[in-house]
Design a protein around this motif. Sequence first.
Motif, PDB file in Angstrom:
ATOM      1  N   SER A 210       0.829  -1.210   0.000  1.00  0.00           N
ATOM      2  CA  SER A 210       0.000   0.000   0.000  1.00  0.00           C
ATOM      3  C   SER A 210       0.861   1.258   0.000  1.00  0.00           C
ATOM      4  O   SER A 210       0.440   2.318  -0.468  1.00  0.00           O
ATOM      5  N   LEU A 211       2.083   1.147   0.516  1.00  0.00           N
ATOM      6  CA  LEU A 211       2.986   2.300   0.527  1.00  0.00           C
ATOM      7  C   LEU A 211       3.354   2.712  -0.901  1.00  0.00           C
ATOM      8  O   LEU A 211       3.462   3.908  -1.205  1.00  0.00           O
ATOM      9  N   ASP A 212       3.521   1.720  -1.777  1.00  0.00           N
ATOM     10  CA  ASP A 212       3.818   2.031  -3.179  1.00  0.00           C
ATOM     11  C   ASP A 212       2.643   2.752  -3.835  1.00  0.00           C
ATOM     12  O   ASP A 212       2.830   3.673  -4.635  1.00  0.00           O
ATOM     13  N   LEU A 213       1.431   2.327  -3.495  1.00  0.00           N
ATOM     14  CA  LEU A 213       0.241   3.015  -4.011  1.00  0.00           C
ATOM     15  C   LEU A 213       0.210   4.463  -3.545  1.00  0.00           C
ATOM     16  O   LEU A 213      -0.146   5.372  -4.306  1.00  0.00           O
ATOM     17  N   ALA A 214       0.601   4.676  -2.303  1.00  0.00           N
ATOM     18  CA  ALA A 214       0.601   6.035  -1.754  1.00  0.00           C
ATOM     19  C   ALA A 214       1.632   6.910  -2.467  1.00  0.00           C
ATOM     20  O   ALA A 214       1.363   8.076  -2.786  1.00  0.00           O
ATOM     21  N   HIS A 215       2.817   6.341  -2.723  1.00  0.00           N
ATOM     22  CA  HIS A 215       3.855   7.096  -3.441  1.00  0.00           C
ATOM     23  C   HIS A 215       3.355   7.501  -4.832  1.00  0.00           C
ATOM     24  O   HIS A 215       3.552   8.641  -5.271  1.00  0.00           O
ATOM     25  N   ASN A 216       2.715   6.575  -5.521  1.00  0.00           N
ATOM     26  CA  ASN A 216       2.222   6.865  -6.873  1.00  0.00           C
ATOM     27  C   ASN A 216       1.103   7.903  -6.853  1.00  0.00           C
ATOM     28  O   ASN A 216       0.999   8.739  -7.758  1.00  0.00           O
ATOM     29  N   ALA A 217       0.261   7.844  -5.831  1.00  0.00           N
ATOM     30  CA  ALA A 217      -0.853   8.785  -5.737  1.00  0.00           C
ATOM     31  C   ALA A 217      -0.365  10.214  -5.514  1.00  0.00           C
ATOM     32  O   ALA A 217      -1.007  11.177  -5.949  1.00  0.00           O
ATOM     33  N   ARG A 218       0.776  10.349  -4.856  1.00  0.00           N
ATOM     34  CA  ARG A 218       1.316  11.683  -4.573  1.00  0.00           C
ATOM     35  C   ARG A 218       1.969  12.320  -5.796  1.00  0.00           C
ATOM     36  O   ARG A 218       2.177  13.529  -5.827  1.00  0.00           O
ATOM     37  N   MET A 219       2.283  11.504  -6.787  1.00  0.00           N
ATOM     38  CA  MET A 219       2.984  12.018  -7.967  1.00  0.00           C
ATOM     39  C   MET A 219       2.019  12.762  -8.886  1.00  0.00           C
ATOM     40  O   MET A 219       0.894  12.315  -9.126  1.00  0.00           O
ATOM     41  N   SER A 220       2.456  13.879  -9.399  1.00  0.00           N
ATOM     42  CA  SER A 220       1.630  14.681 -10.299  1.00  0.00           C
ATOM     43  C   SER A 220       1.410  13.938 -11.617  1.00  0.00           C
ATOM     44  O   SER A 220       2.363  13.646 -12.345  1.00  0.00           O
ATOM     45  N   SER A 221       0.157  13.631 -11.915  1.00  0.00           N
ATOM     46  CA  SER A 221      -0.162  12.919 -13.158  1.00  0.00           C
ATOM     47  C   SER A 221       0.185  13.760 -14.381  1.00  0.00           C
ATOM     48  O   SER A 221       0.624  13.240 -15.407  1.00  0.00           O
ATOM     49  N   MET A 222       0.003  15.068 -14.273  1.00  0.00           N
ATOM     50  CA  MET A 222       0.278  15.946 -15.411  1.00  0.00           C
ATOM     51  C   MET A 222       1.754  15.865 -15.811  1.00  0.00           C
ATOM     52  O   MET A 222       2.087  15.756 -16.994  1.00  0.00           O
ATOM     53  N   HIS A 223       2.642  15.887 -14.818  1.00  0.00           N
ATOM     54  CA  HIS A 223       4.068  15.833 -15.118  1.00  0.00           C
ATOM     55  C   HIS A 223       4.510  14.426 -15.510  1.00  0.00           C
ATOM     56  O   HIS A 223       5.308  14.255 -16.431  1.00  0.00           O
ATOM     57  N   TYR A 224       3.983  13.419 -14.826  1.00  0.00           N
ATOM     58  CA  TYR A 224       4.387  12.044 -15.126  1.00  0.00           C
ATOM     59  C   TYR A 224       3.943  11.616 -16.521  1.00  0.00           C
ATOM     60  O   TYR A 224       4.696  10.963 -17.255  1.00  0.00           O
ATOM     61  N   ASN A 225       2.733  12.010 -16.904  1.00  0.00           N
ATOM     62  CA  ASN A 225       2.188  11.565 -18.190  1.00  0.00           C
ATOM     63  C   ASN A 225       2.900  12.180 -19.392  1.00  0.00           C
ATOM     64  O   ASN A 225       2.713  11.731 -20.523  1.00  0.00           O
ATOM     65  N   ARG A 226       3.720  13.185 -19.154  1.00  0.00           N
ATOM     66  CA  ARG A 226       4.463  13.770 -20.271  1.00  0.00           C
ATOM     67  C   ARG A 226       5.548  12.829 -20.796  1.00  0.00           C
ATOM     68  O   ARG A 226       6.154  13.093 -21.832  1.00  0.00           O
ATOM     69  N   ARG A 227       5.774  11.732 -20.071  1.00  0.00           N
ATOM     70  CA  ARG A 227       6.757  10.764 -20.564  1.00  0.00           C
ATOM     71  C   ARG A 227       6.323  10.156 -21.895  1.00  0.00           C
ATOM     72  O   ARG A 227       7.146   9.609 -22.636  1.00  0.00           O
ATOM     73  N   TRP A 228       5.030  10.269 -22.223  1.00  0.00           N
ATOM     74  CA  TRP A 228       4.540   9.743 -23.501  1.00  0.00           C
ATOM     75  C   TRP A 228       5.130  10.504 -24.686  1.00  0.00           C
ATOM     76  O   TRP A 228       5.057  10.032 -25.827  1.00  0.00           O
ATOM     77  N   MET A 229       5.718  11.657 -24.431  1.00  0.00           N
ATOM     78  CA  MET A 229       6.340  12.413 -25.511  1.00  0.00           C
ATOM     79  C   MET A 229       7.476  11.625 -26.165  1.00  0.00           C
ATOM     80  O   MET A 229       7.788  11.814 -27.336  1.00  0.00           O
TER      81      MET A 229
END
Length: 273
Positions: A210-229
């Motif tokens: 569950s700690l890994d889920l918490a780490h992922n939830a804290r990450m900004s989706s807007m910034h992370y999703n730019r990896r699709w570039m």
Amino acid sequence: MTSEIRRFTRLTVATAKTVVENPGEPADPVGGGGFADWAMLTLHTLRLELGKSYRQTIDLLSEMPGVLEEIGLTRLPHYTVLRDWFEKISTKTWRAFLRASAEKRTGHAAIDSTGFDRDHPSRYYAQRAHYRVRSLKVTALVDVETLYVTDVHCTTTKKHDAKIGPQVARRNAGDLLSLAADRAYDGKPFRDELRSYGVRPLIKHRIYSSLDLAHNARMSSMHYNRRWMVETVFSSLKRTLGAAVRARSWHLELREMVLKCTVYNLRRSVRYP
């Protein structure tokens, strides 16, 4: 109006001169003393831009006086000379050429990998040359805002992304502010190393608790999703410059991939100044 190929050549010449030791050297010195390094870098870039073989490139350029004028060439090398120079120029110079072509960098990058075919003339040749792997794994570091490729890593082995990521990041740590990557690059040592360079890691955790889920939830989706570039860049590279490398040896395949990315960057600079 100046043609795109001429503007491309002009930019390539200016970029190539920034990475050689003697940028003031004439393209083809009087007396037949060979050719300048920057001129050969330009000719190889034009070879990929035109999508032709060594022989065809020289043949086409002989009918392009405007392009030759931009380079400053009064004569062209034999196609075998052009081929030999591809191996003569060091990988360090090719990498510097790539970095110089990525003129717009914001520091916010993403990393990912894809496969390029190793183009062989026949199965017989592949067997004689002892090729065991028919594809080249290419890892690229891309600026997510400008879509310029800033670094490339190539391997014919099954080396894991978690091993390649730190190697690429280490080479570019001074230019990075953040680095986005998928779960394949997940690893605490990698994150710690990025933070030690002052780089913000945007790497999702593999889900083990569950700690890994918490780490992922804290990450900004807007910034992370730019990896699709990165996928956008890979698609453009394969559509416009081909999904295979022609070189026969690994170190030349690496140089060809670096040159492909350089051509891609220069095209972007010409079309979207």
